[in-house]
Each structure stands twice: as C-alpha cells, then as structure tokens.
Write a protein that holds these residues in place. Structure first.
Motif, PDB file in Angstrom:
ATOM      1  N   UNK A   7      31.866  26.919  28.406  1.00  6.02           N
ATOM      2  CA  UNK A   7      32.924  27.510  29.229  1.00  6.02           C
ATOM      3  C   UNK A   7      33.100  28.969  28.853  1.00  6.02           C
ATOM      4  N   UNK A   8      33.544  29.715  29.839  1.00  4.62           N
ATOM      5  CA  UNK A   8      33.851  31.121  29.627  1.00  4.62           C
ATOM      6  C   UNK A   8      35.251  31.348  30.181  1.00  4.62           C
ATOM      7  N   UNK A   9      36.165  31.623  29.295  1.00  2.00           N
ATOM      8  CA  UNK A   9      37.563  31.752  29.705  1.00  2.00           C
ATOM      9  C   UNK A   9      38.072  33.122  29.267  1.00  2.00           C
ATOM     10  N   UNK A  10      38.782  33.783  30.154  1.00  2.00           N
ATOM     11  CA  UNK A  10      39.369  35.069  29.804  1.00  2.00           C
ATOM     12  C   UNK A  10      40.814  34.836  29.371  1.00  2.00           C
ATOM     13  N   UNK A  11      41.074  35.106  28.103  1.00  2.46           N
ATOM     14  CA  UNK A  11      42.437  34.903  27.593  1.00  2.46           C
ATOM     15  C   UNK A  11      43.000  36.245  27.142  1.00  2.46           C
ATOM     16  N   UNK A  12      44.110  36.601  27.712  1.00  2.82           N
ATOM     17  CA  UNK A  12      44.760  37.893  27.428  1.00  2.82           C
ATOM     18  C   UNK A  12      43.762  39.045  27.534  1.00  2.82           C
ATOM     19  N   UNK A  14      40.540  39.044  27.025  1.00  7.12           N
ATOM     20  CA  UNK A  14      39.293  38.919  26.257  1.00  7.12           C
ATOM     21  C   UNK A  14      38.513  37.707  26.756  1.00  7.12           C
ATOM     22  N   UNK A  15      37.205  37.890  26.923  1.00  6.39           N
ATOM     23  CA  UNK A  15      36.385  36.773  27.388  1.00  6.39           C
ATOM     24  C   UNK A  15      35.916  35.953  26.192  1.00  6.39           C
ATOM     25  N   UNK A  72      35.946  30.233  33.837  1.00  2.00           N
ATOM     26  CA  UNK A  72      35.941  31.266  34.874  1.00  2.00           C
ATOM     27  C   UNK A  72      37.325  31.728  35.294  1.00  2.00           C
ATOM     28  N   UNK A  73      38.350  31.267  34.606  1.00  2.00           N
ATOM     29  CA  UNK A  73      39.715  31.654  34.991  1.00  2.00           C
ATOM     30  C   UNK A  73      40.364  32.558  33.941  1.00  2.00           C
ATOM     31  N   UNK A  74      41.510  33.093  34.345  1.00  2.00           N
ATOM     32  CA  UNK A  74      42.291  33.984  33.479  1.00  2.00           C
ATOM     33  C   UNK A  74      43.474  33.215  32.905  1.00  2.00           C
ATOM     34  N   UNK A  75      43.608  33.279  31.611  1.00  2.00           N
ATOM     35  CA  UNK A  75      44.759  32.632  30.970  1.00  2.00           C
ATOM     36  C   UNK A  75      45.537  33.696  30.200  1.00  2.00           C
ATOM     37  N   UNK A  80      49.597  37.765  24.298  1.00  2.00           N
ATOM     38  CA  UNK A  80      49.284  38.892  25.174  1.00  2.00           C
ATOM     39  C   UNK A  80      50.499  39.710  25.580  1.00  2.00           C
ATOM     40  N   UNK A  81      51.691  39.223  25.180  1.00  2.00           N
ATOM     41  CA  UNK A  81      52.898  40.024  25.479  1.00  2.00           C
ATOM     42  C   UNK A  81      53.008  41.145  24.451  1.00  2.00           C
TER      43      UNK A  81
END
Lengths: 162, 159, 782
Positions: A7-12, A14-15, A72-75, A80-81
């Motif tokens: 899986x490739x997930x973008x969190x705050x 960053x991929x 593939x989604x943004x979390x 990230x605040x």
C-alpha cells in the motif's frame, strides 16, 4: 499467514509505502506501522471517536477501516496539525479553554472539528454539541470543549478560500 | 431467550418428517451450517458459521434428538460454542397434519447464550435467531417442492 | 509571600504535548522484539473447569507460549488484599477471597482469565485464542446479591459456609430510642445498580525485562505505580530496586486503574521475564467491560426518624453490597456508603449495617464516587420523602438539618474508609445551599415559572440536593524538589496523573514558593525511578495529600535557598525575596543572584560540604493528614420530561462546590463538569445489564451508553471556600464531588416534573424504558 499487500498512503503530506496484511486496521497501521501514535484507539467498534482521522478530508473512524482501503488516499492525523511550539488555532483554543483533561479523546475531537469548522465557521453551541456527539469524553463533561470551539471560531481566520 | 412459532409446509406430514430428520437437508437448509455428521442414532455433530451483528465466528455443536414420536413430534437439544461464546438450548417440534397435504410445524424452545455473543450481540440476537429459523424453514420448504431432495434448497435465501 | 499562581486560572503545562499527539500513553510504547499477550476469558459466570486444551494454540505459527493456571508454578496464588478489613470495629466479619492470575478448577465470572497467549503479534495471539478448547461444567450462577445470601444459594467460594463476604454494623447514639421519640418514620427500599468507569483509554501493560541489567521496566495504566512496583517485586522474586513502574500519560482512571494485580498486570511482566523479551498487552473495549472492575450495586432498607417539624432524629440503614466474585479492595466502598448515608446533616442517632455478598459477576472496586453516591442517594431520598409527608419545603427541611458551622469539627462517631473516626473537619454547608437556591432561582421557579410551564402542558421539574464528600485520606504522599543549575525547578512525586492537571496545579504551588515562572517548574509524576514513596491517585486525595507534600518540600527548598543567598548576598534572610527566578534584596533589586547560580554554589566542585548541611538546593518532604478533609456542596437542576418518549432534557444545572482552597479554578471546574457527566450517566443512561445467567448483555459502547455532548448540559459552577484546618494549603479534594449527588438530584427533579403521577423514584440508574415502566405501574395502581 495471509498474503501481504503493498500500500501507498499519504499521511500528513508524506507518502508511506508498506506491505500489510489485508486485515490490518487503519488505526493500527497509523499507530504501529508508521509510529503516528497521536491517533488513539478507544473502542475498536466505531463508537467512541478517539481514532478519528481525516480520509481525503472527511472524518472517519480509523478503527473501522483497513489499511489497504487507504491505498492511494490522503490521511490527516493530529500530528499534521500544529507543533508544540506553534499550535494550530484550534489546539490553542483547546489549551486556553482547558478543553483537555486526560487528553486521550482529544486528537479525535480535534480531527472531527477541523472539517466542521471549515464548513461552519460560526457555529452555535447546539451545533457544536451535535458535531462532537460522536466523540466520547469521560473527563471534561464537554463544556470546556464547547467553549474552546466557540473561542476558536472567534479567533480562526475565515477559511473561505482553502 | 424464548423462541417459538409456526410454519406451514406445502407437503404431507411424512415427507416433512423425513426432511427435518435428514442431516443432509438440515446442513443445506440452516444458514451458515457447514457440516452435520450423525454420530449415533439420535446425535449429530456439526459446524456452523454464526453472524450476529458485529460478532461472527464458527460454532462447533452437538444436536440431540429425543422423545421421538414419528411423524408427529420430537424434542431437540443443542449445544454450540466457539471463540465468540456459546449457545445452549432445548425445544420441542410438533408436526400437525392439516389434511390438505400441508403440514403445520409448531416449535418452541429456550436458548441461552454466553460470552461475546451475549455481551456484544445480545441486542441483535432475537432478530438474528428468528431470521436463521425462518430462512432454514423456507429452504426446507423449497426442498420439499424440489423433485430431488437437497441440493436446490441451499440455504441462501435473501433476508 | 505573594501568591501569584495558587488560586489562578492557569493554563496547563501538559497540554501542548497532549494536543499535538506527542504525549506518551502505554500503548504508544514500541520496543524491539516485542511480544503481544491475549487472554482467554470465561464465557460462563459459574462453571467448573473440566479441562483446558491449549495444544492446538501452542502449535499455531507465531505463538511463543500458551499458559494455563497449571503452568504458573509458584506465581499462582491469590492476589494481595489491597485494603484490609477495619480492625478498629468490633465484630467485623471479613472473608478474604482475592482474584487469581488464571482460573483453576472453577470460573466465577464471565470474563475471568483462563489462559494467556504470548505471540509475535496481537492478531496472532487473538487467533490462537480460538484454538483453545475449554470443557466447562456449568454451575448454577449466583447473580442477584440478595439471592446470594439465601441459605440454599450455590457457593461461589466453596470453602466458605455461605456467600457472605463481610458484615459490619456501626452505631452512633441510640437509633432505637430516637425512633420511639419520632413523629414520623419514613422507610423505603432503594436500589443502586452497577455501572462502568468507562475511561476512554482501556487498561494496558508493557513490560521489558533486561536480562543483562537484571532489571524490569513496566509501563502501566495504573493510578498507583508505587504499590504496583512493590507488589510486583514481591511476586516476581525481585528486589524493589530491580523494578521500575512508569505510569505515563493515562487516559482517564476513575478508580479501576488503581489496578489491583489482576491477571494482566502480573502475567505480562512475568512473561517478559520468561522470554527475556518485551511484552505488551492492551485491553480492548469488550475486555474493559468484562475484565475491568465495576461499581455501585447495593440494596438498602433504610429509614429516617423525624419530628413533626422536620428535624432528623435518626437514620437507620441496613444494606447489601455486591462485591462480585472476589474482594481485593476490602470494605472501602461500603464504608464510604456508611459515611455518607447521613448526608450533610446533623444526625444524632445512626445505625448502619452492611452485608457484603459474593456474586458471579465482575469484581467491584471503587469507581469515581466509590460508595458515596449510594449513601447520598439514601439520605437525600429519605429526606425528600419525609418533606413531602410533612408538607415542608425541600429546601427548608435541608436548611433545618444541615450541620451548623459552629459544630465543626463534627464527629460522627463511626469509622470511615481510612479506619479513622468520621470527623467532618470544617464547612459552612448552608452557604453552598443558599448559593444554589439563588443561582437556580428556586423561589421564582416554584412560584411562577413551573406553574406557567405546566399550564402549557410541559412536564418540568426542579431538583436541589446537598452533599458531602470525604476526601484526602492518608496515609501520606511525598515529593522531592530540586533547583537545577539552569534555574528551572524539577519536582518528583509518587502519584500518577490521569488528567487531573497535576503538572500544573502542583507547579503553581512550587512557583509561588520559589518565585519562578510556573512554566519553569517541571514535574515528573508516576515514575518509581524518580520517586518511590507514596500510594497513588484515588479518593480525591491528589490536591490534598500530594499537594501538601509538594508544598512542604517547596517550603524547605525555599528555606535552603534563602539561607545560601543570605550568605552570598551578605544580607539577612528577612530582607531577601524570591522573584522572577532570582533572590534579591527587597529594597535593592539590582543586588540579586539567580536560582541557577545559587544551585551551582550549593553543589561546589571543590571544598567540603559543611557538617549539618546537604549539597544542592533540594528537599524531600512528606505530608500525612491526621484524617481526611471533607468537601461539600449543593447541586440543582431543572429538567423537562417528554411524556411520549421519556427522554429527559436537562434545562439547567447548577453546581456549588466547597473544596476549601482552590489551587486552580479552571481545573476544579473541569473536575466538576466531568463528575457531573458521569453522574448523569449513573442516573439515566449507564447501567450494566446482567441476565439471570450472569452474562453481561451490554458489553460495548454501542449498547452501554456513556453520555455524549448532547446529553450533558452546560453547567454553572459556583464556589464557596472554607479552607480545611487539617493541612497548610487548606485544600480539600474535588475529584468525585460532581458525580456524587447527581442520582439523588435527578430522582428529585423527575419526581417534581412528573408530580401528577405521584411517582417515587427509589432506584438508580433509571432509563427511558424503566421510567415508562414505573409510570405504567402508577397508572395501573390508580
């Protein structure tokens, strides 16, 4: 053991690429695979709201989703605040209004409120209570959280153009 | 928890009797049932996938038939358990010949549940067990209509 | 000394960490090579264990070990009794039957641990639970506490003659004689059912045995790290210095996280020592319902004897307390109930008798309130019923009976949970009631508003009650305070923190004594490596016992600082002041020296330490109160009942609190709000429902309803301040006060709203369904 999925997930922003079991919950993925432990788990059945994160901008219960669904989604998570040195205005308002006691539910409450305040920058007390009614807090009796949101709404710049 | 009701089969009592006493038919008719083996004249062992709201898992169980009065009635006791908890129950089934090639089944029983099934599934247990019984009976009735027994009556009727 | 911080609304020092997700909770501890534990729990409330077959589970890939009771060797023994029976009362009966690490021979409640799996991941550990086959022989469960005491009830502990766990009677004056003098006797039966503590963070333990250092570190969601360290060391055959227990940020405690050496807290550290690898166990929410202790659960047969003008002559309360399957916490809860069933009143004669029953349900230990809400429910309900029968106004009858200020200290002549005489130290109870009357607008509501709303067909009612809260019991707490060479202050204390704001309120005390910025006071709580004398955070004692220990240590450091500064600045101590992180000559601010510089001088690299002095600007001190300080207050609410749905809307809620000196009003208000929210749950939403087989039927947050922001109203909080004479700060605890009177308040308000039904509320919690049933009963009766 089950097969692993890439899986490739973008969190705050960053991929992250990881191989995960299909049954791995998004909450466990964030906390234990990525070390983003600001997202807390309180019930694992979608009621308490502590694990709320933004999924493509929408608040979701990360304990009710699998990590593979986030491929593939943004979390966005609480990490990230703002930072400790420079809090996000909503965090700052929580600090000033004493909206935090044990702090366990707090990240989920913040993540629920972010899109809410974007949509409704000048909410009434009733609307705020409705908005956080899916986030359980055992310490505060909610009053200072409500006060914090009212305070944040006063202080936060209009978000019309983001 | 009490479970009781009636169901009208479109067939004569003797055929219904054969059907409800046939482990193969029961396996295919009961939703989630995976196997049913006869271990003695009146005892069966089997596995069944149980899903009640958020709780799901495989139950291993034993079913004992007693007080048999063919083709009219028999008593039934079941015990099942798995990682999600246990269920124990007993009941009585009665078949009434309506004289018009239909058969009225009356059933009543008590079911006791424990473990996760009780703690998390309890709220939904009543409707879930009713739905399992109804689906099972409907599948058996469908099997009753089929020329060859069993296969067509696979227990997958929509809820 | 100017008090710059104590009493002020200071933002909390700990919040930036919590707000940004950077605070460490137990489940955030990740260690290399960590194993994960999962527990197989009983599906039966009462059954004999015929066999437990773990062979398949042991063979599952990724499983390191599976243990049952048979495998535990010497570790297998009943856990410690945390609180003994009160030795100072005559004829007390107490049978100690504490929980075991894993059930052997028999299970006594649904959720009791039978086996533990250690595996490479939590997912695998849980998979392996499904491989374990337990052969149970079900026994008749004993679920109802009254049934438990029947002569023919099945025995939960078969080595006892009955299910009686304890029996204790206490008397003040002569109730029987008072009864004979009375014009009115009201007697009723009251039921208080069980609820959950429901901390948002479930319990958790991470243990790391370092074989080379021969040292065990345990991160534990405990409210009492020091007793846990001492206990674990004993059980595991280690010296206390080989064990460090850390209670990092804990996501709410409310009692059950005092933790009491239940299975997980013992077996996870033990497992780490077996495998020489770190082990983690994090409870899930269902386990929290089945395997974390609970509270309330009493049946009272109570009566009150009064004169015709509403003076209380005496109270008699005979009750049963359900302790569940084991009794590790002794008699703390029923003793608290006995201490509160006279309410805030001047009761000259009192007879109280409790029988504690074992039942096949989860163990009962204190939950925020801890027996006090039950006592207050009995006292306030009896007085409400008496007021109605005598035709006296409910505020009037309370005013008539409150302990008057001149009677303090007021000795109730029974012993309390600390086994000390129940002496109420100070207070002016009438002030709190008067303030509540004023804030809620009692007279106006009764005279004008209620009749007007009733005429519109609205069912609105008002409740107003008073209460006490015994707080701040001993034995003691301690603290060590150090001025660091940076000029910042470090403070170590033994109590853990679960959201009470100790990092701030304690820092305020120190900052005032040492004249530094409150943000420059760094606190470490709940780490036995930093401080290892003390008991813990419970019984509303942090702001009393720990705060006063910190105060004492700060006073000592201040004295040391002044002494040294006097020498350095060549000025008498009386002419010095501590301000802005410096010691200055009061009249000549330019003549000063920074605290950091003084700290360096106090710890010189050359020269000898003078005899009779110690190096450093550091002091350790302790505080142990003579007896507990008692807080008091009043609450009032206005509710509206929807007769169609039985839903209740709280229109207004007023709290007046007297917890002595307030260290930080922001924090006290937060404590009050949270307590009231729990009280609302205890009144109308939260009830653990056990069926006749001892199965808990609502073991999830979907079925067990913790009030959300839409059920909890905005509260108006007022203060009265009568400082406690028992400690230098004058503080009294505030942690449980919010919760204590709410069930009594709620009952009165609902009765008032449904006055046309002539309903008597004698049980708590109610629910929409239950209220509907009660009203049905009423209609049928008429």
């Amino acid at each position: 053991m089950s097969d692993l999925y890439e899986v490739s997930v973008t969190v705050n922003g960053t991929v992250y690429q990881r191989s995960v079991e299909p049954r791995l919950l998004l909450s466990d993925f964030l906390r234990h695979e990525l070390g983003l432990t600001g997202t807390h788990v309180g019930c694992e059945h979608g009621v308490c709201g502590a694990c709320t994160v933004l999924f493509d901008g929408e608040p979701v219960r990360s304990c009710l989703m699998f990590a593979v669904q986030a491929n593939g989604h943004q979390v966005s998570t609480v990490e990230g605040l703002g930072t400790m040195e420079e809090l996000h205005p909503l965090q700052q308002a929580f600090w000033e209004a004493h909206a935090v006691q044990c702090g366990f539910c707090t990240p989920g409450v913040l993540m629920t409120l972010l899109p809410f305040l974007e949509e409704n920058p000048t909410p009434s007390e009733e609307e705020i209570r409705e908005a956080i009614s899916g986030n359980l807090c055992r310490c505060t009796g909610y009053q200072h959280i409500v006060d914090a949101v009212l305070l944040a709404a006063e202080k936060m710049p209009s978000q019309g153009d983001c | 928890m009490r479970l009781s009701g009636e169901y009208l089969f479109d067939g004569p009592r003797e055929k219904v009797w054969e059907l409800v006493r046939d482990p193969k038919v029961l396996t295919s008719a009961i939703p989630g049932a995976q196997s049913m083996d006869q271990v003695s004249e009146n005892e069966y062992e089997g596995k069944m996938e149980v899903r009640v709201g958020p709780v799901a898992g495989v139950f291993s169980g034993r079913l004992v038939v007693s007080d048999e009065v063919p083709p009219e009635s028999y008593a039934l006791s079941v015990q099942g358990r798995g990682v999600i908890g246990f269920a124990r129950g007993s009941g009585r089934i009665q078949l009434i010949d309506r004289g018009d090639d239909t058969t009225l089944m009356k059933y009543e029983g008590e079911l006791q549940i424990g473990g996760k099934l009780a703690g998390v599934g309890q709220r939904l247990m009543d409707s879930a067990s009713k739905s399992i019984v109804r689906q099972g009976l409907e599948s058996m009735n469908a099997a009753l209509q089929a020329p060859a027994t069993g296969e067509e009556g696979k227990g997958n009727a929509p809820v | 000394m100017a008090e710059k911080y104590v009493g002020q609304r200071i933002k909390r020092n700990e919040d930036p960490r919590l707000l940004t997700g950077r605070a460490l909770f137990v489940d955030d501890v990740e260690l290399h090579g960590m194993l994960h534990a999962a527990f197989l729990r009983s599906d039966y409330a009462h059954a004999r264990l015929v066999s437990v077959d773990v062979s398949a589970a042991r063979n599952r890939p990724g499983v390191v070990a599976v243990y049952t009771a048979e495998d535990l060797g010497d570790l297998w023994k009943p856990g410690p009794l945390l609180v003994p029976a009160p030795h100072s009362v005559e004829n007390v009966v107490f049978h100690q039957r504490t929980q075991v690490p894993l059930a052997k021979d028999k299970v006594r409640y649904v959720g009791e641990a039978i086996a533990v799996v250690f595996a490479e991941s939590r997912y695998i550990a849980e998979d392996a639970l499904a491989d374990i086959w337990v052969d149970y022989e079900p026994l008749e469960p004993v679920v109802d506490m009254e049934r438990a005491l029947d002569a023919d009830a099945p025995l939960i502990h078969e080595d006892l003659d009955s299910n009686l766990c304890a029996h204790l009677a206490q008397e003040k004056g002569d109730y029987q004689a008072a009864r004979e003098q009375a014009d009115l006797i009201v007697s009723r039966r009251f039921l208080v059912d069980r609820g959950a503590a429901g901390a948002m963070e479930n319990r958790g333990v991470v243990a790391d045995w370092d074989e080379k250092a021969q040292h065990l570190t345990v991160w534990d969601t405990t409210q009492a790290p020091i007793p846990i360290r001492n206990g674990l060391a004993g059980m595991l055959g280690l010296s206390a210095h080989q064990v460090r227990v850390v209670a990092p940020f804990v996501g709410g405690g409310f009692g059950p996280k005092i933790m009491m050496f239940l299975s997980e807290e013992v077996l996870v550290p033990w497992g780490s020592m077996q495998f020489k690898r770190p082990v983690k166990w994090i409870e899930d929410r269902q386990e929290n319902f089945l395997a974390t202790t609970q509270e309330r659960g009493q049946v009272h047969d109570a009566e009150m004897a009064l004169t015709s003008d509403g003076r209380i002559l005496g109270v008699r309360d005979v009750f049963i307390h359900d302790t569940g399957a084991y009794d590790p916490y002794g008699m703390t809860i029923p003793l608290n109930t006995q201490s509160h069933a006279m309410g805030a009143y001047d009761v000259p004669n009192y007879y109280t008798e409790v029988k504690v029953a074992f039942t096949n349900k989860m163990i009962v230990t204190p939950v925020r309130g801890a027996g006090r809400p039950q006592g207050i429910f009995v006292a306030e309900r009896l007085l409400d019923i008496a007021a109605k029968e005598l035709g006296i106004d409910r505020v009037g009858i309370r005013r008539r009976n409150l302990i008057p200020p001149e009677k303090f200290p007021y000795n109730h002549e029974i012993i309390d949970q600390a086994f000390a005489p129940l002496v109420l130290d100070s207070g002016n109870y009438r002030l709190a009631l008067d303030q509540a009357v004023k804030r809620i607008g009692y007279e106006e509501f009764i005279k004008d508003e209620q009749p007007r709303l009733r005429a519109e067909g609205k069912r609105v009612g008002l409740g107003i009650v008073v209460f006490i809260e015994t707080t701040g019991i001993g034995p003691y707490e301690g603290a060590r305070i150090t001025v660091e060479t940076s000029g910042k202050i470090s403070v170590a204390t033994g109590v853990g923190t679960q959201g009470q704001g100790h990092f701030t309120s304690f820092a305020q005390i120190v900052a005032d004594q040492l004249g530094v910025d409150v943000r420059d006071v760094h606190l470490v709580t709940g780490d036995t490596a930093e401080f290892h004398w003390g008991t813990g955070t419970f019984a509303s004692r942090g702001a009393v016992v720990a705060a006063n220990a910190i105060h004492a240590a700060a006073v000592a450091v201040r004295a040391k600082t002044l002494k040294l500064a006097s020498k350095v600045l060549e000025t008498p101590e009386e002419e010095l002041e501590l301000r802005d992180g410096e010691v200055r000559v009061a009249d000549i601010p330019r003549q000063s020296i920074g605290l950091g510089e003084l700290a360096v001088l106090a710890n010189p690299l050359r020269g000898a330490v003078e005899p009779g002095t110690e190096p450093g600007l550091e002091a350790t001190d302790y505080f142990g109160p003579q007896y507990g300080a008692t807080a008091n207050g009043a609450q009032a609410m206005i509710v509206e009942v929807d007769p169609e749905t039985m839903m209740i809307e709280i229109k207004r809620h007023v709290v007046v609190e007297d917890c002595g000196t307030v260290l930080n009003p922001l924090i006290v208000e937060g404590q009050v709000h949270g307590g009231v929210a729990l009280g609302i749950g205890n009144s109308y939403y939260e009830k653990l429902v056990y069926d006749e087989n001892g199965q808990l039927l609502n073991a999830s947050l979907a079925d067990y309803l913790i009030p959300s922001a839409t059920e909890v109203p905005r509260m108006e909080v007022g203060h009265e301040v009568t400082p406690s004479p028992l400690n230098p700060l004058g503080s009294k605890g505030a942690g449980e006060a919010g919760a204590i009177p709410v069930p009594a308040l709620f009952a009165q308000a609902i009765e008032d709203a449904l006055a046309d039904y002539d309903l008597e509320v004698l049980e708590t919690p109610l629910s929409p369904n239950r209220l509907f049933e009660l009203l049905q009963g009423k209609e049928k009766a008429e």
